[in-house]
Structures are given as C-alpha cells and as structure tokens.
Design a protein around this motif. Structure first.
Motif, short mmCIF file in Angstrom:
data_model
loop_
_atom_site.label_atom_id
_atom_site.label_comp_id
_atom_site.label_asym_id
_atom_site.label_seq_id
_atom_site.Cartn_x
_atom_site.Cartn_y
_atom_site.Cartn_z
N LYS A 3 4.86 -46.97 17.20
CA LYS A 3 5.13 -46.10 16.06
C LYS A 3 4.67 -44.69 16.38
O LYS A 3 3.74 -44.48 17.17
CB LYS A 3 4.47 -46.62 14.80
CG LYS A 3 2.95 -46.62 14.80
CD LYS A 3 2.43 -47.17 13.48
CE LYS A 3 0.90 -47.20 13.46
NZ LYS A 3 0.36 -47.76 12.20
N THR A 18 9.58 -44.45 15.35
CA THR A 18 9.13 -45.12 16.57
C THR A 18 9.69 -44.39 17.79
O THR A 18 10.46 -43.44 17.66
CB THR A 18 9.58 -46.59 16.62
OG1 THR A 18 11.00 -46.63 16.85
CG2 THR A 18 9.23 -47.34 15.36
N TRP A 25 9.29 -48.38 11.82
CA TRP A 25 8.12 -49.25 11.76
C TRP A 25 7.61 -49.23 10.32
O TRP A 25 7.22 -48.19 9.81
CB TRP A 25 7.07 -48.70 12.72
CG TRP A 25 5.78 -49.47 12.85
CD1 TRP A 25 4.85 -49.70 11.87
CD2 TRP A 25 5.27 -50.09 14.03
NE1 TRP A 25 3.79 -50.42 12.35
CE2 TRP A 25 4.02 -50.67 13.69
CE3 TRP A 25 5.73 -50.20 15.33
CZ2 TRP A 25 3.23 -51.35 14.62
CZ3 TRP A 25 4.94 -50.88 16.26
CH2 TRP A 25 3.72 -51.45 15.90
N SER A 78 2.95 -55.31 10.07
CA SER A 78 4.04 -54.38 10.33
C SER A 78 5.34 -55.09 10.67
O SER A 78 5.35 -56.22 11.17
CB SER A 78 3.67 -53.41 11.47
OG SER A 78 3.42 -54.13 12.66
#
Length: 238
Positions: A3, A18, A25, A78
């Motif tokens: 990220k 990203t 992300w 994530s």
C-alpha cells in the motif's frame, strides 16, 4: 504489492493506493457506527472479524461465478480490491420484513416477503441516504435503466448464493445491502464489503440477532456475535 498513500477514510475502512495502479488496499477499522455515523464506538478486534467474514463471502460469490472487485486478503485487517468507479446507490434486498420496512408498512418483523423486495438508496451521509426510485435515479444521472436492471439481476444472484450459504450454517439472511462499481473495462461488479455490518442475520435455532443490530439496539457486546458468524463460515470451509 504494497500500500502507498491514504486516499480516503470512511466509517469502517481506510482506502489506500498500492504499487499496482489498478488495485486498492482496504484497511478495516476497529470501529462500529450506526445512524449514518451519528453513533460511533471503537471496538477492538472488529476490523479483523469484518475482514475475514467479508473475504469468505466474496470468495463464495467468486466461486459461484459472480463478478466482484475482490482480489484477496494480504493481512488480518486488509483486503485487496480492483479499482472501480462506484455507483452512488445502495441496493437493499429484503427477504423478510425488518427494521424500517416493518415500521413503515406496519407489518410484523420476520414476515416473509415474496418476491424479495428491492430498494435503492442514494449514498449520501449528509442526506441520511434517502430512498430513491428508478425514475429519480435516471433523472439525476446516477444510472441508466440497463444498469439498474443489471444491478437488480446481480442482487438476485447474490441473494441466492448467500441465502443458501447461510441457511446451511443455521442462519437466516433477512436482508442485506450491496454496492456496485464498474471496472476500467466497464464491467459491473459487486464492491465495498459483505459483512454483518450491512446485512441482517438471525440464528435459526434461537432467533438471536447475529449482526450490527446488536450494536444499534444495545443488546450486548458485538465481537462475540461476529465471531460466531465467522466460526460457522470457517467450520463449513467456505
């Protein structure tokens, strides 16, 4: 892939760019909100639970051949998703009467709705996400008739997959909210998240809520409820 810069922060997630320009992300936050953010509480561990539930549900849709923005989950909090242009509508599908629907029409919560009811809401915290109909959507240039038809059809497919999936785990899918976006090539996909934050889930055996209504209605701690949903999904190897 890693990220880079923070693009925006929402009520439940942060969105980062990203090193791949076509991938975003999403970082899930340990936060619960209700009433369009007017009620907000930090809840340790909630982000991880939401991420894991959402990942498993997206994976179920992908396995069924439905188009989504889901790519994968690189960490416990994530998710990687394909970048898409979001449509400023929330699509709500109701299998049973509950919440505002039951109150508005004076029917008992839990009443079966046949066919399932589809509703559109304009995504706008400032306006409290107002209800909007097909003609209003088109007049405001939010989506054309073909897009609305495609969104409704895809919502029905998602409903079929998730209703069956949850039923096998002893859970009734009462209603849920979807968001949609278009990839760079124009394909319509299911986007945002799929979790107890945006659906009503009820335990078939006990009638207990297994979703964010526990938080909205101050029924008790939220994380054990979400952990129960995740445990049932994991036990079935979704």
């Amino acid at each position: 892939m890693t990220k880079t810069e923070l693009l925006t922060t929402g009520k439940a997630k942060q969105v980062f760019a990203t090193t791949d320009p076509d991938t975003l992300w999403l970082e899930y936050l340990d936060q619960a909100t209700a009433l369009n953010g007017k009620k907000k509480v930090a809840i340790a561990g909630k982000g991880t639970l939401n991420l894991q539930i959402s990942s498993r549900l997206f994976e179920a849709l992908v396995a069924a051949g439905l188009p989504t923005h889901y790519v994968g989950s690189p960490t416990a909090t994530s998710m990687l998703v394909r970048k898409c242009t979001m449509i400023r509508l929330e699509a709500v599908v109701r299998n049973q009467a509950a919440g505002s629907f039951a109150k508005k029409f004076g029917v008992a919560a839990g009443q079966l709705l046949t066919p399932a009811v589809h509703e559109w809401y304009l995504k706008s915290d400032a306006l409290d996400d107002p209800f909007i109909n097909d003609e209003q959507v088109q007049a405001l240039g939010l989506a054309d008739a073909d897009t609305l038809m495609a969104m409704r059809g895809l919502s029905d497919q998602v409903n079929a997959v998730l209703t069956t999936l949850f039923a096998k785990r002893g859970i009734t899918l009462v209603d849920f909210k979807l968001e949609f976006g278009r990839l760079a090539d124009g394909r319509l996909v299911v986007a945002d998240e799929l979790s107890p934050d945006n659906m009503r889930l009820v335990d078939v055996a006990t009638g207990a809520d297994l979703d964010k209504d526990v938080f909205r209605q101050d029924q008790g701690p939220l994380t054990p409820v979400y952990a129960e949903v995740l445990q049932r999904l994991e036990a079935a190897h979704v």
